[in-house]
Design a protein around this motif. Structure first.
Motif, PDB file in Angstrom:
ATOM      1  N   UNK A   1     -17.085   8.732   4.432  1.00  0.00           N
ATOM      2  CA  UNK A   1     -17.836   8.524   3.175  1.00  0.00           C
ATOM      3  C   UNK A   1     -16.941   8.074   2.028  1.00  0.00           C
ATOM      4  N   UNK A   2     -16.017   7.199   2.307  1.00  0.00           N
ATOM      5  CA  UNK A   2     -15.207   6.620   1.235  1.00  0.00           C
ATOM      6  C   UNK A   2     -15.281   5.095   1.342  1.00  0.00           C
ATOM      7  N   UNK A   3     -15.280   4.466   0.187  1.00  0.00           N
ATOM      8  CA  UNK A   3     -15.536   3.015   0.168  1.00  0.00           C
ATOM      9  C   UNK A   3     -14.413   2.196  -0.458  1.00  0.00           C
ATOM     10  N   UNK A   4     -13.669   2.791  -1.358  1.00  0.00           N
ATOM     11  CA  UNK A   4     -12.638   2.023  -2.035  1.00  0.00           C
ATOM     12  C   UNK A   4     -11.426   2.928  -2.289  1.00  0.00           C
ATOM     13  N   UNK A   5     -10.276   2.677  -1.732  1.00  0.00           N
ATOM     14  CA  UNK A   5      -9.955   1.464  -0.974  1.00  0.00           C
ATOM     15  C   UNK A   5     -10.488   1.447   0.450  1.00  0.00           C
TER      16      UNK A   5
ATOM     17  N   UNK B   1      -7.435  -0.716  -6.964  1.00  0.00           N
ATOM     18  CA  UNK B   1      -7.605  -1.566  -5.779  1.00  0.00           C
ATOM     19  C   UNK B   1      -8.137  -2.976  -6.057  1.00  0.00           C
TER      20      UNK B   1
ATOM     21  N   UNK C   1     -19.210   9.385  -3.037  1.00  0.00           N
ATOM     22  CA  UNK C   1     -19.038   9.672  -1.614  1.00  0.00           C
ATOM     23  C   UNK C   1     -20.292   9.338  -0.803  1.00  0.00           C
TER      24      UNK C   1
ATOM     25  N   UNK D   1      -7.497   1.108   4.703  1.00  0.00           N
ATOM     26  CA  UNK D   1      -6.395   1.170   3.739  1.00  0.00           C
ATOM     27  C   UNK D   1      -5.769   2.571   3.743  1.00  0.00           C
ATOM     28  N   UNK D   2      -6.595   3.602   3.912  1.00  0.00           N
ATOM     29  CA  UNK D   2      -6.057   4.965   4.001  1.00  0.00           C
ATOM     30  C   UNK D   2      -5.174   5.096   5.238  1.00  0.00           C
TER      31      UNK D   2
ATOM     32  N   UNK E   1      -9.174  10.419  -0.643  1.00  0.00           N
ATOM     33  CA  UNK E   1      -9.340   8.987  -0.350  1.00  0.00           C
ATOM     34  C   UNK E   1     -10.276   8.264  -1.315  1.00  0.00           C
TER      35      UNK E   1
ATOM     36  N   UNK F   1     -19.653   3.693  -7.413  1.00  0.00           N
ATOM     37  CA  UNK F   1     -19.982   4.325  -6.129  1.00  0.00           C
ATOM     38  C   UNK F   1     -19.525   5.768  -6.147  1.00  0.00           C
TER      39      UNK F   1
ATOM     40  N   UNK G   1     -10.591  -4.721   0.729  1.00  0.00           N
ATOM     41  CA  UNK G   1     -10.928  -3.638   1.650  1.00  0.00           C
ATOM     42  C   UNK G   1     -12.355  -3.143   1.454  1.00  0.00           C
ATOM     43  N   UNK G   2     -12.878  -3.245   0.238  1.00  0.00           N
ATOM     44  CA  UNK G   2     -14.252  -2.816  -0.015  1.00  0.00           C
ATOM     45  C   UNK G   2     -15.171  -3.986   0.347  1.00  0.00           C
TER      46      UNK G   2
ATOM     47  N   UNK H   1     -10.263   5.662  -5.032  1.00  0.00           N
ATOM     48  CA  UNK H   1      -9.422   4.726  -5.767  1.00  0.00           C
ATOM     49  C   UNK H   1      -8.486   5.467  -6.717  1.00  0.00           C
TER      50      UNK H   1
ATOM     51  N   UNK I   1     -11.387  17.465  -1.570  1.00  0.00           N
ATOM     52  CA  UNK I   1     -12.046  16.286  -2.141  1.00  0.00           C
ATOM     53  C   UNK I   1     -13.250  16.617  -3.032  1.00  0.00           C
TER      54      UNK I   1
ATOM     55  N   UNK J   1       0.842  -1.206   0.000  1.00  0.00           N
ATOM     56  CA  UNK J   1       0.000   0.000   0.000  1.00  0.00           C
ATOM     57  C   UNK J   1       0.870   1.246   0.000  1.00  0.00           C
TER      58      UNK J   1
END
Lengths: 377, 76
Positions: free
Chosen positions: B11-15, A159, A345, B19-20, A291, A343, A195-196, A293, A270, A154
């Motif tokens: 509100x984040x899903x991937x990664x 991902x 936010x 992981x962050x 944050x 997806x 992770x998802x 992908x 963001x 990482x």
């Protein structure tokens, strides 16, 4: 108005073409000047590397001339930026030229840094460069049996790539008729196989069905290439015959050299996609620290938002949209089926059941990419 | 005393938030503290599990108005 785009990957190219169309009149009348600076005269379709590794595409299919992908109104120079002088609103390139701008877009992407993990470069293969994918393709064709281990560092781009690669390895050795001689072992940093959450929920029983072994909470520490053992931070190890690694990534060296962000990731809003502290500097794609992908898909959607906002700024004096975190990723489930993850936010990803039609759409997209990056699709 | 770096992964899903956190822990120095903000329901348990397994230290872990605030100190 001088608009300068630094970087000619997916994000930079989509943005340049989108802006060239939105501001066609202004560019023709010399009110706007749109310039792109890149490090290469070639454009690489990076998602194709996985297919090169499995013998489904060849390297030449992944390249186009960058100049041929751009609208003719975009001034294009192969002359990478070495100095960002943001307070003077200018950059300096490798050739020594200075480019001034009113609006700067940084789309410089990311790079792999296998040297960060002791032994990783010498002891593993990967599909994150053309040379790496070609070498892995040869190793897979020559492999006659034993343990293939996948390890994940990482941060890394794309991902879902490690999961896709495992399903493709399973199908690859099934097709070669030696799946029973190959032990597939998957190692992943967190306590699920992905992770998802929805990807993990789908992939785990599929791994079980395919006989793919997995170890979670495996954070890559080092590799002993001579003994062919990979070690985790958690104190476990795996003996391998072929190690496939998702190497760690950093932002580009120039970003680090100019102290614009730790590990080369630029602090970015963001929603607005502006660099912290600079309203006239946008950052898109892998180069951001937001944050989401690190994928071409995110870069593409971000580029569309930035293009619309720059147009709106020029024509009305204010921006009009915010990036909503939108990402869309295909996920291969082997050689003949795929699903996808979409997806943002707000909306959780919902995985569709894998199907042949989605797989064939992905295969078609591997060719259609050249129309999307031109802004035609 | 190092300052606390906040990693906002709401509100984040991937990664995803964990992981962050891992990526940011790699960039941190031993002794640094990172505060992870996450709206992922699983973070309250998943993050401590990872932290304990790897050998870092949980400073605090609480949910405030739907957001997990998890402070982690890098121990090695």
């Amino acid at each position: 108005m001088r608009i300068l785009i630094v970087g000619g990957g997916t994000g930079g190219t989509v943005l340049a073409n989108n802006l060239a169309r939105r501001l066609a009149v202004e560019i023709r009348s010399h009110k706007v000047r749109l310039t792109m600076l890149t490090a290469s005269d070639k454009h690489l379709y990076q998602p194709g590397l996985l297919y090169v590794a499995f013998g489904q595409m060849t390297p030449d299919q992944l390249y186009r001339d960058q100049a041929g992908l751009l609208e003719s109104s975009v001034e294009f120079h192969v002359d990478p930026v070495v100095k960002f002088q943001l307070d003077q609103k200018q950059v300096v390139t490798k050739s020594g030229k200075t480019y001034e701008y009113d609006i700067l877009i940084i789309a410089t992407g990311s790079r792999i840094v296998p040297d960060e993990v002791p032994g990783l470069k010498e002891g593993s293969e990967n599909f994150y460069t053309v040379e790496g994918a070609v070498r892995l393709r040869k190793r897979l064709m020559e492999f006659e049996g034993g343990t293939i281990a996948m390890v994940v560092s990482l941060p890394h781009k794309c991902p879902v790539a490690p999961v896709e690669a495992m399903f493709m390895l399973h199908d690859f050795f099934k097709a070669r008729g030696i799946r029973d001689k190959v032990r597939l072992r998957y190692h992943y940093p967190v306590n699920k196989v992905h992770a998802t959450a929805n990807v993990a929920v789908w992939a785990k029983p599929e791994f079980d069905k395919a006989g793919i072994e997995y170890e979670t909470l495996f954070n890559l520490k080092e590799v002993d290439p001579e003994k062919q053992i990979v070690y985790s931070e958690e104190g476990t190890e795996c003996k391998y015959d072929l190690l496939i690694a998702i190497p760690p990534h950093r932002g580009m060296e120039e970003i680090e050299n100019n102290k614009m962000g730790q590990a080369g990731w630029i602090p970015t809003h963001r929603h607005k996609l502006t660099m912290d502290g600079y309203d006239n500097v946008y950052v898109i794609g892998d180069a951001t620290n937001i944050p989401v992908s690190k994928t071409g898909s995110a870069a593409h959607f971000e580029a569309e938002v930035v293009a619309e906002n720059i147009e709106s700024q020029i024509k009305t004096g204010s921006t009009v949209r915010e990036y909503d975190g939108k990402v869309y990723c295909f996920i291969e489930g082997g050689f003949d089926r795929a699903t996808y993850n979409a997806f943002d936010y707000v909306n959780l990803p919902v995985l569709k059941p894998p199907s042949k039609s989605i797989h064939w759409f992905k295969m078609a997209y591997n060719r259609m990419y050249w129309t999307t990056v031109r802004g035609l699709l | 005393m190092s300052e606390v770096k906040v990693v906002d992964a709401r509100n984040t899903f991937c990664p995803g938030p964990l992981m962050e956190l891992i990526s940011n822990m790699k960039m941190a120095s031993v002794g640094d503290t990172i505060e992870l903000l996450s709206t992922d329901e699983g973070s309250g348990a998943d993050v401590p599990e990872w932290v304990n397994k790897v050998g870092h230290e949980i400073i605090s872990n609480e949910k405030i108005e739907g957001v997990w605030h998890i402070k982690v100190r890098k121990a090695k």
